[in-house]
Design an enzyme around this catalytic site. Structure first.
Site, PDB file in Angstrom:
ATOM      1  N   CYS A 116     -48.191 -29.246 -64.994  1.00 22.65           N
ATOM      2  CA  CYS A 116     -49.445 -28.917 -64.297  1.00 22.65           C
ATOM      3  C   CYS A 116     -49.500 -27.455 -63.840  1.00 22.65           C
ATOM      4  O   CYS A 116     -50.564 -26.953 -63.493  1.00 22.65           O
ATOM      5  CB  CYS A 116     -49.644 -29.834 -63.094  1.00 22.65           C
ATOM      6  SG  CYS A 116     -49.607 -31.567 -63.529  1.00 22.65           S
ATOM      7  N   HIS A 256     -53.963 -26.984 -57.365  1.00 22.76           N
ATOM      8  CA  HIS A 256     -53.940 -27.955 -58.457  1.00 22.76           C
ATOM      9  C   HIS A 256     -54.561 -29.255 -57.945  1.00 22.76           C
ATOM     10  O   HIS A 256     -54.257 -29.714 -56.841  1.00 22.76           O
ATOM     11  CB  HIS A 256     -52.494 -28.175 -58.911  1.00 22.76           C
ATOM     12  CG  HIS A 256     -52.335 -29.337 -59.838  1.00 22.76           C
ATOM     13  ND1 HIS A 256     -53.158 -29.536 -60.920  1.00 22.76           N
ATOM     14  CD2 HIS A 256     -51.458 -30.375 -59.848  1.00 22.76           C
ATOM     15  CE1 HIS A 256     -52.791 -30.638 -61.543  1.00 22.76           C
ATOM     16  NE2 HIS A 256     -51.765 -31.173 -60.914  1.00 22.76           N
ATOM     17  N   ASN A 286     -56.836 -35.720 -62.333  1.00 24.81           N
ATOM     18  CA  ASN A 286     -55.785 -34.713 -62.544  1.00 24.81           C
ATOM     19  C   ASN A 286     -55.742 -34.362 -64.027  1.00 24.81           C
ATOM     20  O   ASN A 286     -55.335 -35.179 -64.851  1.00 24.81           O
ATOM     21  CB  ASN A 286     -54.447 -35.296 -62.074  1.00 24.81           C
ATOM     22  CG  ASN A 286     -53.285 -34.346 -62.299  1.00 24.81           C
ATOM     23  OD1 ASN A 286     -53.424 -33.305 -62.938  1.00 24.81           O
ATOM     24  ND2 ASN A 286     -52.126 -34.710 -61.782  1.00 24.81           N
TER      25      ASN A 286
HETATM   26  O1  UT7 Z   1     -49.735 -33.514 -61.156  1.00 23.89           O
HETATM   27  C1  UT7 Z   1     -48.656 -34.376 -61.361  1.00 23.89           C
HETATM   28  C2  UT7 Z   1     -48.006 -34.692 -60.060  1.00 23.89           C
HETATM   29  N1  UT7 Z   1     -48.372 -35.970 -59.547  1.00 23.89           N
HETATM   30  C3  UT7 Z   1     -48.944 -36.114 -58.326  1.00 23.89           C
HETATM   31  O2  UT7 Z   1     -49.299 -35.202 -57.670  1.00 23.89           O
HETATM   32  C4  UT7 Z   1     -49.091 -37.473 -57.762  1.00 23.89           C
HETATM   33  C5  UT7 Z   1     -48.497 -37.535 -56.380  1.00 23.89           C
HETATM   34  N2  UT7 Z   1     -48.581 -38.865 -55.830  1.00 23.89           N
HETATM   35  C6  UT7 Z   1     -49.741 -39.425 -55.503  1.00 23.89           C
HETATM   36  O3  UT7 Z   1     -50.798 -38.864 -55.660  1.00 23.89           O
HETATM   37  C7  UT7 Z   1     -49.703 -40.790 -54.816  1.00 23.89           C
HETATM   38  O4  UT7 Z   1     -48.360 -41.114 -54.541  1.00 23.89           O
HETATM   39  C8  UT7 Z   1     -50.347 -41.902 -55.672  1.00 23.89           C
HETATM   40  C9  UT7 Z   1     -51.853 -41.721 -55.706  1.00 23.89           C
HETATM   41  C10 UT7 Z   1     -49.791 -41.894 -57.085  1.00 23.89           C
HETATM   42  C11 UT7 Z   1     -50.053 -43.251 -55.042  1.00 23.89           C
HETATM   43  O5  UT7 Z   1     -50.503 -43.277 -53.702  1.00 23.89           O
HETATM   44  P1  UT7 Z   1     -49.555 -43.792 -52.523  1.00 23.89           P
HETATM   45  O6  UT7 Z   1     -50.328 -43.759 -51.305  1.00 23.89           O
HETATM   46  O7  UT7 Z   1     -48.303 -42.939 -52.584  1.00 23.89           O
HETATM   47  O8  UT7 Z   1     -49.285 -45.260 -52.934  1.00 23.89           O
HETATM   48  P2  UT7 Z   1     -47.910 -46.000 -53.238  1.00 23.89           P
HETATM   49  O9  UT7 Z   1     -47.394 -45.620 -54.592  1.00 23.89           O
HETATM   50  O10 UT7 Z   1     -46.998 -45.851 -52.081  1.00 23.89           O
HETATM   51  O11 UT7 Z   1     -48.409 -47.499 -53.307  1.00 23.89           O
HETATM   52  C12 UT7 Z   1     -48.965 -48.162 -52.163  1.00 23.89           C
HETATM   53  C13 UT7 Z   1     -49.454 -49.518 -52.584  1.00 23.89           C
HETATM   54  C14 UT7 Z   1     -48.428 -50.306 -53.370  1.00 23.89           C
HETATM   55  O12 UT7 Z   1     -48.540 -51.650 -53.018  1.00 23.89           O
HETATM   56  P3  UT7 Z   1     -47.537 -52.326 -51.969  1.00 23.89           P
HETATM   57  O13 UT7 Z   1     -46.163 -52.169 -52.576  1.00 23.89           O
HETATM   58  O14 UT7 Z   1     -47.707 -51.566 -50.684  1.00 23.89           O
HETATM   59  O15 UT7 Z   1     -48.007 -53.753 -51.904  1.00 23.89           O
HETATM   60  C15 UT7 Z   1     -48.870 -50.122 -54.804  1.00 23.89           C
HETATM   61  O16 UT7 Z   1     -48.466 -51.191 -55.640  1.00 23.89           O
HETATM   62  O17 UT7 Z   1     -50.591 -49.359 -53.447  1.00 23.89           O
HETATM   63  C16 UT7 Z   1     -50.358 -50.098 -54.656  1.00 23.89           C
HETATM   64  N3  UT7 Z   1     -51.055 -49.413 -55.735  1.00 23.89           N
HETATM   65  C17 UT7 Z   1     -52.336 -49.660 -56.047  1.00 23.89           C
HETATM   66  N4  UT7 Z   1     -53.233 -50.517 -55.527  1.00 23.89           N
HETATM   67  C18 UT7 Z   1     -54.474 -50.505 -56.072  1.00 23.89           C
HETATM   68  C19 UT7 Z   1     -50.580 -48.457 -56.558  1.00 23.89           C
HETATM   69  N5  UT7 Z   1     -51.536 -48.081 -57.424  1.00 23.89           N
HETATM   70  C20 UT7 Z   1     -52.633 -48.813 -57.124  1.00 23.89           C
HETATM   71  C21 UT7 Z   1     -53.942 -48.866 -57.664  1.00 23.89           C
HETATM   72  N6  UT7 Z   1     -54.815 -49.716 -57.091  1.00 23.89           N
HETATM   73  N7  UT7 Z   1     -54.336 -48.080 -58.682  1.00 23.89           N
END
Ligand code: UT7
Length: 329
Positions: A116, A256, A286
């Site tokens: 990125c 970004h 993204n």
């Molecule tokens: O440019 C490349 C670099 N990448 C990035 O910058 C991405 C950086 N990370 C992020 O943007 C965030 O971590 C995400 C958007 C990917 C995820 O958000 P989060 O707040 O960190 O969520 P999480 O991974 O901690 O997941 C929280 C909950 C989980 O459920 P439980 O275990 O709490 O029951 C996930 O299974 O949200 C769940 N979850 C979803 N629920 C609905 C994960 N993806 C989804 C989804 N819809 N699409």
């Protein structure tokens, strides 16, 4: 010794595929909701290639627009650098396909892989060429088709990415403006948090040692998030500090576009008002190496950049890579 020349962005171009995938469309594909995606990422929709399309089509469109806006012809281009993780083919490179299509017959061309941060890396490489060859015009492209590397069954990643391309023409300037300073950074110690293993040379095609999902982007999002906010803040503050500036001097910050919460965190840490931080993640998701040139294009088009304004661009991506470029518009 620094050359007496600076490099500036003469003109910009951008192009995205017309097909739009909304959060509501995604609700029908995986267990997710518009509410979750909007709250956790800020994304509402993204543009994706159709099955039969290729990303070079959009890289070429963006390149042609930038060349036209700069009042140049493809013949004037000395070098093409395409930042991408997702070229049409591994060979030939994306930059060569662009070179052929726009008929830039005197240009050299190579691709640059810095995830990125690719566009900012490429901009800094162009800066070096232009300062040492002041009559050069360098075409810098950030183009990405992450939809091709997305596991559409993995809700934790498939809601995040979009496809598109942005392009810039970099030329020299004798005024103290354009690119004033930059930071390029890398830290491989946590590379395993964000990977795309299939398609490299460790595993041959269809290698049964590699599970199918490794041919797609895999990410430990929460861990990546923490590193991203820390490094983007560090780079932004360092660039301001060593140029005797404070965030109040900035006319615009272009980060970004990976997650609105990351952007908001950075905005708060830099104590910037909302109108000084450019956001278009809701429309494109993204787009990796294309994210900053698309944002820069739209910011310039909206009249947010005036001559003499300080602009800071910061990025991070898989690897991890980090980059910051401070400019005077
Ligand atoms: O440019 C490349 C670099 N990448 C990035 O910058 C991405 C950086 N990370 C992020 O943007 C965030 O971590 C995400 C958007 C990917 C995820 O958000 P989060 O707040 O960190 O969520 P999480 O991974 O901690 O997941 C929280 C909950 C989980 O459920 P439980 O275990 O709490 O029951 C996930 O299974 O949200 C769940 N979850 C979803 N629920 C609905 C994960 N993806 C989804 C989804 N819809 N699409």
């Amino acid at each position: 010794m620094r050359s007496r020349f600076y490099s500036k962005i003469l003109a910009l171009g951008m192009a995205v595929p017309p097909k739009v995938l909304t959060n509501f469309d995604l609700e029908k594909m995986v267990e997710t909701s518009d509410e979750w995606i909007t709250e956790r990422t800020g994304i509402k929709e993204r543009h994706l290639l159709e099955k039969e399309e290729v990303i070079s089509t959009y890289a070429v469109k963006a390149a042609k627009e930038a060349i036209e806006r700069a009042n140049l012809s493809p013949h004037d281009i000395n070098l093409i650098i395409a930042a991408t993780l997702t070229p049409d083919y591994l060979m030939p490179s994306l930059s060569i396909l662009v070179q052929k299509e726009i008929q830039a017959e005197k240009a050299g061309a190579f691709d640059l892989s810095a995830t990125c941060s690719g566009f900012l890396y490429a901009l800094v490489v162009a800066d070096q060429f232009v300062r040492n060859n002041p009559d050069w015009k360098v075409l810098v492209i950030g183009a990405e088709a992450l939809s091709r590397k997305t596991n559409w069954e993995d809700r934790s990643t498939c809601v995040l990415f979009g496809d598109g391309a942005g392009a810039a023409i970099v030329s020299s300037s004798e005024e103290e403006s354009g690119i004033l300073d930059f930071i390029l950074g890398a830290d491989g110690s946590n590379w395993h948090l964000l990977t795309l293993k299939g398609g490299g040379s460790t595993y041959f095609p269809f290698d049964e040692r590699l599970p199918k999902e490794e041919y797609y982007i895999k990410m430990q999002g929460r861990e990546v998030f923490k590193i991203a906010v820390r490094m983007m803040e560090k780079i932004a503050l360092e660039l301001l500090r060593r140029n005797g500036l404070s965030s109040k001097d900035l006319a615009l910050l272009i980060p970004h576009q990976a997650n609105l919460r990351i952007i908001e965190y950075l905005r708060e840490r830099l104590e910037l008002p909302k109108e000084k931080v450019f956001v278009n993640i809701h429309k494109y998701g993204n787009t990796s190496a294309a994210s900053i040139p698309i944002a820069l294009y739209e910011a310039a088009k909206e009249g947010l950049l005036k001559r003499g304004d300080y602009l800071l661009m910061v990025s991070f991506g898989g690897g991890f890579t980090f980059a910051g470029v401070l400019m005077r518009w």
